[in-house]
Write an enzyme that holds these catalytic residues in place. Structure first.
Site, PDB file in Angstrom:
ATOM      1  N   ALA A 275      35.096  34.135  39.760  1.00 54.46           N
ATOM      2  CA  ALA A 275      34.099  34.593  38.796  1.00 54.46           C
ATOM      3  C   ALA A 275      34.787  34.727  37.443  1.00 54.46           C
ATOM      4  O   ALA A 275      36.009  34.696  37.337  1.00 54.46           O
ATOM      5  CB  ALA A 275      33.502  35.928  39.229  1.00 54.46           C
ATOM      6  N   MET A 276      33.971  34.887  36.400  1.00 55.71           N
ATOM      7  CA  MET A 276      34.495  35.028  35.047  1.00 55.71           C
ATOM      8  C   MET A 276      33.642  36.024  34.278  1.00 55.71           C
ATOM      9  O   MET A 276      32.425  35.925  34.245  1.00 55.71           O
ATOM     10  CB  MET A 276      34.495  33.658  34.347  1.00 55.71           C
ATOM     11  CG  MET A 276      34.924  33.718  32.893  1.00 55.71           C
ATOM     12  SD  MET A 276      36.578  34.429  32.714  1.00 55.71           S
ATOM     13  CE  MET A 276      36.437  35.123  31.073  1.00 55.71           C
ATOM     14  N   GLU A 277      34.331  36.968  33.628  1.00 55.79           N
ATOM     15  CA  GLU A 277      33.688  38.150  33.043  1.00 55.79           C
ATOM     16  C   GLU A 277      33.100  37.936  31.665  1.00 55.79           C
ATOM     17  O   GLU A 277      32.975  38.901  30.891  1.00 55.79           O
ATOM     18  CB  GLU A 277      34.706  39.288  32.975  1.00 55.79           C
ATOM     19  CG  GLU A 277      35.879  39.069  32.013  1.00 55.79           C
ATOM     20  CD  GLU A 277      37.105  38.439  32.631  1.00 55.79           C
ATOM     21  OE1 GLU A 277      38.194  38.540  32.046  1.00 55.79           O
ATOM     22  OE2 GLU A 277      36.971  37.839  33.729  1.00 55.79           O
ATOM     23  N   ASN A 278      32.700  36.733  31.287  1.00 63.99           N
ATOM     24  CA  ASN A 278      32.139  36.492  29.955  1.00 63.99           C
ATOM     25  C   ASN A 278      31.242  37.655  29.528  1.00 63.99           C
ATOM     26  O   ASN A 278      30.387  38.102  30.282  1.00 63.99           O
ATOM     27  CB  ASN A 278      31.299  35.208  29.953  1.00 63.99           C
ATOM     28  CG  ASN A 278      31.993  34.053  30.621  1.00 63.99           C
ATOM     29  OD1 ASN A 278      33.083  33.659  30.248  1.00 63.99           O
ATOM     30  ND2 ASN A 278      31.353  33.517  31.647  1.00 63.99           N
ATOM     31  N   HIS A 310      34.305  44.043  40.158  1.00 65.82           N
ATOM     32  CA  HIS A 310      35.477  43.605  39.393  1.00 65.82           C
ATOM     33  C   HIS A 310      35.054  43.037  38.032  1.00 65.82           C
ATOM     34  O   HIS A 310      35.601  43.432  36.989  1.00 65.82           O
ATOM     35  CB  HIS A 310      36.230  42.537  40.198  1.00 65.82           C
ATOM     36  CG  HIS A 310      37.444  41.983  39.522  1.00 65.82           C
ATOM     37  ND1 HIS A 310      38.730  42.291  39.918  1.00 65.82           N
ATOM     38  CD2 HIS A 310      37.587  41.126  38.475  1.00 65.82           C
ATOM     39  CE1 HIS A 310      39.589  41.658  39.145  1.00 65.82           C
ATOM     40  NE2 HIS A 310      38.917  40.933  38.259  1.00 65.82           N
ATOM     41  N   GLU A 311      34.090  42.132  38.043  1.00 67.07           N
ATOM     42  CA  GLU A 311      33.691  41.490  36.784  1.00 67.07           C
ATOM     43  C   GLU A 311      33.020  42.481  35.831  1.00 67.07           C
ATOM     44  O   GLU A 311      33.201  42.386  34.611  1.00 67.07           O
ATOM     45  CB  GLU A 311      32.759  40.307  37.068  1.00 67.07           C
ATOM     46  CG  GLU A 311      33.356  39.229  37.962  1.00 67.07           C
ATOM     47  CD  GLU A 311      34.735  38.766  37.504  1.00 67.07           C
ATOM     48  OE1 GLU A 311      34.954  38.638  36.288  1.00 67.07           O
ATOM     49  OE2 GLU A 311      35.589  38.536  38.380  1.00 67.07           O
ATOM     50  N   GLU A 333      43.357  42.353  34.588  1.00 71.15           N
ATOM     51  CA  GLU A 333      43.112  42.030  35.987  1.00 71.15           C
ATOM     52  C   GLU A 333      43.540  43.138  36.954  1.00 71.15           C
ATOM     53  O   GLU A 333      42.867  43.383  37.958  1.00 71.15           O
ATOM     54  CB  GLU A 333      43.809  40.710  36.349  1.00 71.15           C
ATOM     55  CG  GLU A 333      43.357  39.526  35.507  1.00 71.15           C
ATOM     56  CD  GLU A 333      41.845  39.282  35.578  1.00 71.15           C
ATOM     57  OE1 GLU A 333      41.164  39.868  36.441  1.00 71.15           O
ATOM     58  OE2 GLU A 333      41.342  38.497  34.744  1.00 71.15           O
TER      59      GLU A 333
END
Length: 897
Positions: A275-278, A310-311, A333
């Site tokens: 995933a990516m926290e944009n 987490h994100e 992270e």
């Protein structure tokens, strides 16, 4: 290549600071048919010192040099020369004259390709109404915004972003902020978004495609949506519920509300990371966001909860407060990993998630036990080096040392300090020292002194404990799995208790060794000769513990008698396994300890016991093949109690943890050759093939059954493999597909293994998913290595620099256990070295050396056969025949009593 004229700007880790961005006005027009995009950007730039150059990041873009100009209130300067330095991923603009000091506008027009490498601005493929379609997706972390638009692609170069997209009118177009205006003109529409708050380039996000969504809002009125492929909206409801509640948890914990007006989360079919926290538009793999009540396993549900937590933690740690440079990646992270467990525990206390957190810590310990590890704060000199530090050190060791510090300072003090840190550095950047400063001020403790030894040097210590009379001796030394002496000394927060958990003691071990009077240290709690002593209580510290034989015997007895906490039972086992691998403790001793867990019921402890058992079987297959059957039998017997307790079928109202455990136990029994498990798995699989909704094969059991099926597959009897491929092709659930891919490698026929590996590179398997099929049986290791060599050029071209290519190396190379094979691997990659695989390759070769040394150590053990051949551990093998022989005796007894 740039000429010598611009040599001063090349091969530098950071961009020059004579001009800094303040605002981007970015316009993009993706062409989803031709897989190209066109764009223009106007960047408000503050020129802070005398220069005739502007140097920024750009890669794989075609820039219209005639469009490049700098406009200020006093003049307009056209670019004299625009040089693209692809090796350094920079763009040097020479204006020939000094730029006016102050703010001006840098204008650039460009175009690029929607690539297939899941980085930058790329295409993902999905199916709608039986037709394959493209969507446009961004993935900019760590340093790939430069592949979408020219920019200052460094985390410290924060700016605001005004984004406008021109897209087909029937598609959904998403970005970080809510839509400000949408204008439709025939088949196209122009979508403008609200200007973002100040943020780093790697957090910019754009997604264009066809999607369904589910939505809700927080009590504060924050709109939350989960987007996914058309027809899958119901699978987003669980993640949506987690997100709504998690934002509330973080608002209270950090004492700062979520800072954007909306939060979108979207499932992308092709996505390299989990995933990516944009900021405001978080992207996920489908397996990490979607949950199907009918076909997803309990483990899938837990994964979705943790990844979402987490994100969303990153919206504070990373997005609101951002690391100053990639050296401090762990601030993002490590904290997001740790906080995700805090949130998940709050939502699902019955999952015992903090006990499961020990698995995170263990992964950090195993990677950091290599001499080819790296410090938490790693010096990053080139963008090509960044991908490799998205590893268990930054995530898992980072999270573990945070837990250690919180345990030392106290939960309330730690929370107050984090809230102060967020407020102090909001909308800005921070370094590790900034966090330590706030924690030190809040706690009054010397946090710098304590933590610098854990973040600025690689590795960790093993704390040895020896009892000599009334004196308890402690010694710390660097722990390396290779067994060689290491460098380093740590400030170790030692905790210990004896006999009970009512009275715990703690002290900082700063020197290499210390001695304490046991009565003065522990009082009367250690008075009896049978009293146990546990160091590193609940595994709160990031270090190993090595006990002398007498203390270890007491702990073994305490485990058998269920005196110890779950976390301590886990920790003693894991430390013993690591010490055995490092040849500091015999495998005989490890197996004797494992025997004490035969009535273990906790999921996390048993899961680790299963993992260790599998690795022991693998290494003994090379070291002492004549004992392999006895060792497998030893483990079958070890897991019988728990397997019989759970059975095959789910029980009404059973726990989430039992649901996860059942499948892991049955998979282990199948792998160790338990015939009844293999037969029952085959029976249920054939019922499942006729009825995919049958209750005899619920999602939690499927991996175990698939593994058992593949164990029976051979070149002449491949029906099980073909049937699994049919299930794979017919399933539209990503979790089911990865479950199947992860099971295929258990086959023991080399010809089938080669066929499986070739299938991973076929168009039927998404590039992101191929890595799930790389873990193969020992019988397939040589085949996999030859396959990797034969296909390396294709793999390197497909995956290039990125998160996934290193998995091919680590998965296939690391299981080997001979020095000759290590040399062969090194020779093959000698002419193929790239910065983005260098660290992983060294680590994988070191693991081969560790295995080779362990094999030699096991071969020299004298009593290993005696331990696994004890009658207590052979009862399963002969149990049936023993019971049969008892029938006439029992009959005689009943008749003549």
């Amino acid at each position: 290549m740039a000429g010598n004229k611009y040599q001063q700007f090349r091969a530098q880790p950071r961009l020059p600071k004579f001009a800094v961005p303040k605002r981007y006005d970015l316009k993009l027009k993706p062409d989803l048919t031709a897989c190209k995009f066109f764009g223009s950007v106007q960047i408000s730039v503050d020129v802070v010192s005398n220069t005739k150059f502007i140097v920024l990041n750009a890669s794989e873009l075609s820039v219209d040099s005639k469009s490049v100009r700098f406009s200020s209130s006093t003049k307009v300067l056209e670019a004299v020369e625009v040089e693209m330095c692809e090796d350094d991923e920079i763009m040097v603009v020479d204006f020939g004259k000094s730029l006016p000091i102050g703010v001006g506008i840098l204008s650039i027009a460009f175009e690029g390709t929607l690539n297939d490498r899941m980085k930058g601005f790329y295409r993902s493929v999905y199916e709608h109404n039986g037709e394959k379609k493209n969507m446009a997706v961004t993935q900019f972390e760590p340093a790939d915004a430069r592949r979408c638009f020219p920019c200052w692609d460094e985390p410290a170069c924060k700016a605001t972003f005004k984004i406008t997209l021109e897209v087909p009118s029937e598609l959904v177009a998403l970005s970080n902020m809510p839509v400000l205006e949408e204008k439709v003109d025939g088949n196209l529409k122009t979508v403008s978004y609200q200007e973002s708050p100040i943020m780093s380039t790697y957090l910019v996000a754009i997604v264009v495609g066809l999607f369904d969504y589910v939505e809700d809002q927080t009590p504060d009125g924050i709109a939350i949506r989960v987007y996914c492929k058309v027809g899958k909206a119901h699978q987003g409801k669980f993640a949506l519920d987690v997100a709504v509640k998690t934002l509330g948890i973080y608002k209270e914990y950090f004492a700062v509300p979520y800072s954007l007006p909306k939060l979108d989360m979207i499932a992308i079919p092709d996505f390299a990371a989990n995933a990516m926290e944009n900021y405001g538009l978080v992207s996920y793999r489908e397996t990490a966001l979607l949950y199907d009540d009918k076909h997803s396993a309990a483990a899938n549900k837990q994964r979705v909860a943790i990844v979402v937590a987490h994100e969303l933690a990153h919206q504070w740690f990373g997005n609101l407060v951002t690391m100053e440079w990639w050296t401090h990646l762990w601030l993002n992270e490590g904290f997001a990993t740790w906080v995700s467990y805090l949130a998940t525990d709050s939502l699902f206390p019955e999952w015992q998630i903090w006990t499961q957190f020990l698995e995170e810590s263990t992964e950090g310990l195993r990677l950091d036990g290599l001499s080819e590890s790296h410090p938490i704060e790693v010096d990053v000199k080139h963008a090509g080096e960044i991908d490799e530090i998205f590893d268990a050190i930054s995530y898992r060791k980072g999270a573990a040392v945070i837990r250690m510090l919180q345990n030392y300072l106290g939960a309330k003090c730690f929370q107050r300090a984090l809230a102060s840190y967020i407020k102090k550095h909001a909308c800005s950047n921070a370094k590790t020292e900034d966090l330590w400063s706030v924690l030190q001020e809040e706690s009054g403790e010397s946090v710098n002194e304590l933590m610098n030894s854990w973040t600025k040097q690689k590795g960790y210590p093993v704390v040895s404990a020896k009892l000599k009379g009334q004196i308890l001796e402690f010694e710390q030394s660097p722990f390396l799995l290779i067994g060689a002496p290491g460098d380093g000394q740590w400030v170790v927060p030692v905790t210990l208790c004896s006999g009970s958990y009512d009275s715990r003691k703690r002290f900082l071990l700063k020197a290499n060794s210390e001695a304490h009077n046991i009565k003065e240290l522990l009082g009367a709690s250690f008075s009896k000769s049978s009293s146990w002593l546990k160091i590193n209580v609940d595994q709160a510290g990031f270090y190993r513990v090595k006990y002398d034989d007498a203390l270890l015997a007491r702990l073994r007895n305490a485990i058998e008698n269920k005196f110890l906490s779950t976390m301590d039972r886990y920790g003693i086992l894991d430390d013993s396994y690591a010490l055995s691998m490092a040849c500091q403790q015999s495998l005989t001793s490890l197996l004797a300890l494992m025997g004490a867990y035969k009535e273990e019921t906790n999921y996390t402890v048993l899961s680790n016991l299963i993992s260790i058992s599998s690795k022991v079987v693998r290494i003994t297959e090379d070291a002492v093949p004549h004992l392999l059957d006895d060792i497998k039998l030893f483990f079958i017997n070890l897991f019988q109690y728990s397997a019989e307790r759970l059975g095959w079928d789910p029980k009404p109202g059973e726990s989430h943890l039992d649901a996860m455990l059942r499948g892991e136990l049955l998979a282990a029994l199948a792998l160790f050759g338990h015939e009844e498990t293999q037969k029952e798995a085959s029976r249920r699989f054939h019922i499942f093939l006729d009825d995919r909704d049958t209750p005899v094969l619920p999602p939690d059991l499927r991996r175990a059954v698939y593994v058992a099926v593949m164990l029976s597959v051979t070149k002449s009897n491949r029906s099980g493999y073909d049937a699994l491929l049919k299930v794979y092709r017919e399933s539209d659930l990503s979790q089911e597909k990865t479950r199947i891919l992860g099971s295929l490698g258990s086959c023991e026929d080399p010809d089938i293994i080669l066929e499986i590996l070739n299938y991973l590179l076929s168009s039927e398997v998404r590039s992101q998913d191929a890595v799930h099929g790389l873990n193969v049986s020992r019988a397939g290791c040589e085949v996999a290595w030859k396959w990797l060599k034969d296909n390396w050029d294709q793999i390197a071209k497909t995956y290039g620099p990125g998160f996934l290519i290193t998995r091919f190396i680590s998965s296939i190379v690391s299981p080997f256990s001979s020095y000759e094979k290590a040399a062969e691997v090194e020779a093959f990659f000698a002419g193929r070295m790239k910065p983005y695989i260098a660290r992983t390759l060294k680590q994988s070769i070191e693991r081969v050396h560790i295995n080779a040394k362990w094999v030699q150590s096991i071969q020299n053990e004298k009593n290993l056969g005696d331990v696994v051949s004890q009658p207590a551990y052979r009862k399963y093998k002969y149990g049936f025949w023993f019971a049969l022989a008892m029938v006439p005796i029992l009959f005689f007894y009943l008749c003549f009593w």
